[in-house]
Design a protein around this motif. Structure first.
Motif, PDB file in Angstrom:
ATOM      1  N   ILE A 153      55.800  70.412  72.376  1.00 29.68           N
ATOM      2  CA  ILE A 153      56.731  69.543  71.659  1.00 29.68           C
ATOM      3  C   ILE A 153      56.492  68.113  72.130  1.00 29.68           C
ATOM      4  O   ILE A 153      56.555  67.828  73.327  1.00 29.68           O
ATOM      5  N   VAL A 154      56.189  67.220  71.202  1.00 28.24           N
ATOM      6  CA  VAL A 154      56.018  65.809  71.534  1.00 28.24           C
ATOM      7  C   VAL A 154      57.194  65.051  70.944  1.00 28.24           C
ATOM      8  O   VAL A 154      57.556  65.254  69.780  1.00 28.24           O
ATOM      9  N   ALA A 155      57.806  64.172  71.735  1.00 26.05           N
ATOM     10  CA  ALA A 155      59.024  63.492  71.303  1.00 26.05           C
ATOM     11  C   ALA A 155      58.941  62.020  71.658  1.00 26.05           C
ATOM     12  O   ALA A 155      58.473  61.652  72.745  1.00 26.05           O
ATOM     13  N   GLY A 156      59.407  61.183  70.731  1.00 25.45           N
ATOM     14  CA  GLY A 156      59.407  59.755  70.992  1.00 25.45           C
ATOM     15  C   GLY A 156      60.221  59.007  69.966  1.00 25.45           C
ATOM     16  O   GLY A 156      60.625  59.557  68.935  1.00 25.45           O
ATOM     17  N   ALA A 157      60.449  57.728  70.255  1.00 25.69           N
ATOM     18  CA  ALA A 157      61.251  56.876  69.383  1.00 25.69           C
ATOM     19  C   ALA A 157      60.465  55.629  69.026  1.00 25.69           C
ATOM     20  O   ALA A 157      59.670  55.119  69.827  1.00 25.69           O
ATOM     21  N   SER A 158      60.678  55.131  67.807  1.00 26.42           N
ATOM     22  CA  SER A 158      60.013  53.941  67.297  1.00 26.42           C
ATOM     23  C   SER A 158      58.507  54.203  67.222  1.00 26.42           C
ATOM     24  O   SER A 158      58.083  55.125  66.536  1.00 26.42           O
ATOM     25  N   TYR A 159      57.677  53.452  67.940  1.00 26.68           N
ATOM     26  CA  TYR A 159      56.251  53.785  67.978  1.00 26.68           C
ATOM     27  C   TYR A 159      56.036  55.203  68.499  1.00 26.68           C
ATOM     28  O   TYR A 159      55.111  55.903  68.083  1.00 26.68           O
TER      29      TYR A 159
END
Length: 445
Positions: free
Chosen positions: A306-312
Motif C-alpha cells: 500500500i502506497v499512501a501520500g498527499a498532494s504530490y
C-alpha cells in the motif's frame, strides 16, 4: 433559524483570554458565518504588523492567496475596553491590564461551508497586496503565527512544521484519528522518547540518498501488506505510527520516506521542494527503487504494498499503482493530477494498455507476442488491474477540477474510481485522518 454557537474554554470562563472564534448559523442550506477576533495584545512581538503590513487570516481553503483582500482583518478599537462577547468580540475583565482603556483588535467575518474542518493561523502580509505570487507567499508563510493565550482550540504542527489551530464548524463530523496535539520530537530508534521504536536508514531512491524510517508494528501479521508513506517524517510527527498500532490488524511493516536531500548543512527548504517534486511526479526510477526496498525489507510478504501520500504524494501513489499494478495499490489524498511528467504526459496517459510490464512505466508486449508467437513460454496474460482510492477537498479548486478530469479520462480507459470529497482545503488535518481511515479499509479487504 439563526443563532450563535461558540464553546467557551476554561480560560474564557474565567475571563483570562478573549474568544478568538464564534460561529453564527444561518438557514439550514447556508454557510456558517465565522467571526475571528484577534486582540493586538495577543500578537507575538516579532509578528506585529506595524505600518507596512496587515493581518491576513489564513483559514485553509476559505481565504486564499489569489484574493488577499478577502482575508484581511479590519483594525478597530474598543474605547471602553469591554465588549459583549456573544458576537465573538473581545471580552476582558482587566486580567490583561486593558480594562477601561482603549483596546486595539483585528476582526473579520468569513463564510464557511457546513461541516468544515481546517487549519487557522495568522499571516502578516504587505499592506495593499492583492494577489501573492509563490515566492511572496512562501515568505509570508514563514512569518505565520498563532496568537498567545489559550483559546480552547487544538494546536497541531502542519506539513511545514508550523503551528496552526485546528478549526471545526459546529456540525463537523468527529475525527477518528485525533493525533498530533503536540509537536513530536525527531523520529528516532531510541526508546523512551515518546515515539514508537523505528529504524532509521539512508538509502538511494531515484537519483540521490534518502532518509527512511522502518517500523514493524508488534501486532502486524507477517503476511499483511507493507505500507509506504511519502512525506513520511511529517506524518510520523503527526502520530501516524501510534495510530497504526491501534488498528485491529496493522500492516506488517511501515516504511516512511523523506524527500529532503541528505547532507550535513541542515535542512534546505528550496532543495527539499525540488527533490520532492523529482521523486513524486511520475518518476519510474523512484518507483522501481521503492519496490526493490520493499522486497528487501519484507521479502516474504506477497500481498500488494500500500502506497499512501498527499498532494504530490497522492499523485505518486496513483502512478505506482499504474506502473506496477501487481505490486502496489494506492491511497491518493488531494492528488496533484494537474501535473505532467517530463514528457508532458498526464497521469491517465500512463494507464496500462498492453500485457507485460515494461521498463518505461507503460505495460508492453514482449517481442514474441508482437510477432504473434504466443507459445507456452510466451502466453498472453491479463495485466493486474490498477487499484487506488482518491479523496480531495471541496475547497481546493485546482485539485478538485483535475480529479474530475482524471475520473473521466480513467473511465474511458477502463479504470473506474469514485473520488470522495471532504469538507476542507489542501489540508494536512484531513490527510492525517483519511490516511488512517483508508488504510484500515484497505487492510480490511
Amino acid at each position: 433559524m439563526s443563532g450563535t454557537r461558540a464553546a467557551d474554554s476554561p480560560a474564557e470562563q474565567n475571563g483570562a483570554t478573549p474568544r478568538l472564534c464564534s460561529w453564527t448559523e444561518g438557514e439550514p442550506d447556508e454557510n456558517w458565518t465565522l467571526r475571528v477576533t484577534l486582540p493586538a495584545s495577543h500578537i507575538p512581538a516579532e509578528a506585529a504588523p506595524g505600518a507596512e503590513r496587515e493581518i491576513f487570516v489564513d483559514l485553509n481553503g476559505v481565504t486564499v492567496r489569489r484574493n488577499v483582500p478577502g482575508g484581511i482583518m479590519a483594525r478597530c478599537s474598543d474605547p471602553a475596553g469591554v465588549v459583549d462577547g456573544t458576537d465573538g468580540t473581545v471580552e476582558t475583565d482587566g486580567t490583561d491590564g486593558t480594562a477601561g482603556a482603549e483596546t486595539t483588535m483585528y476582526s473579520i467575518d468569513l463564510s464557511v461551508p457546513r461541516g468544515y474542518r481546517g487549519a487557522l493561523r495568522f499571516l502578516p502580509v504587505p499592506r495593499g497586496l492583492e494577489v501573492a505570487d509563490r515566492p511572496t507567499w512562501l515568505d509570508v508563510l514563514e512569518r505565520g503565527f498563532v496568537p498567545t493565550g489559550h483559546y480552547g482550540l487544538r494546536v497541531v504542527t502542519d506539513m511545514r512544521r508550523k503551528q496552526v489551530f485546528e478549526i471545526a464548524a459546529p456540525d463537523a463530523r468527529p475525527l477518528i484519528w485525533t493525533g498530533g496535539d503536540e509537536p513530536e520530537s525527531e523520529p528516532s530508534d531510541e526508546a523512551g522518547d515518546g515515539l514508537p521504536s523505528t529504524e532509521e536508514q539512508v538509502v538511494t531512491l531515484g537519483s540521490a540518498p534518502r532518509r527512511i524510517w522502518i517500523y514493524r508494528p508488534q501486532r502486524g501479521p507477517a503476511s499483511a501488506s507493507v505500507l509506504v508513506v511519502f512525506d513520511g517524517e511529517r506524518f510520523i510527527r503527526g502520530g501516524l505510527l501510534a495510530a497504526i498500532d491501534e488498528l485491529v490488524s496493522p500492516p506488517s511493516v511501515v516504511i516512511a520516506v523523506d524527500h529532503a536531500p541528505v547532507g550535513d548543512d541542515g535542512p534546505d527548504e528550496d532543495a527539499a521542494v525540488g527533490q520532492r517534486a523529482d521523486d513524486l511526479v511520475m518518476n519510474p526510477q523512484f518507483c522501481d527503487d521503492v519496490l526493490a526496498l520493499v522486497q528487501q525489507t519484507a521479502p516474504d510478504v506477497t500481498a500488494r504494498t500500500i502506497v499512501a501520500g498527499a498532494s504530490y504524494g497522492g499523485l505518486a501513489a496513483a502512478f505506482f499503482s499504474l506502473r506496477r499494478p501487481e505490486a502496489f495499490r494506492g491511497i491518493c489524498l488531494s492528488p496533484s493530477f494537474w501535473e505532467s511528467d517530463a514528457q508532458g504526459r498526464r497521469i491517465w496517459d500512463l494507464v496500462p494498455s498492453r500485457t507485460d510490464s515494461g521498463p518505461n512505466g507503460i505495460v508492453e508486449e514482449s517481442e514474441a507476442q508482437k510477432s504473434g508467437a504466443h507459445t507456452s513460454e510466451h502466453r498472453v496474460t491479463a495485466a493486474p488491474h490498477p487499484t487506488f482510492c482518491v479523496d480531495h477537498g471541496i475547497l481546493e479548486a485546482a485539485i478538485a477540477d483535475s480529479v474530475a478530469e482524471a475520473t473521466e479520462e480513467f473511465a474511458s480507459r477502463g479504470i473506474d474510481i469514485a473520488p470522495r470529497p471532504f469538507l476542507g482545503g489542501h489540508e494536512y488535518l484531513w490527510w492525517r485522518e483519511l490516511m488512517l481511515v483508508r488504510l484500515a479499509e484497505v487492510l480490511a479487504e
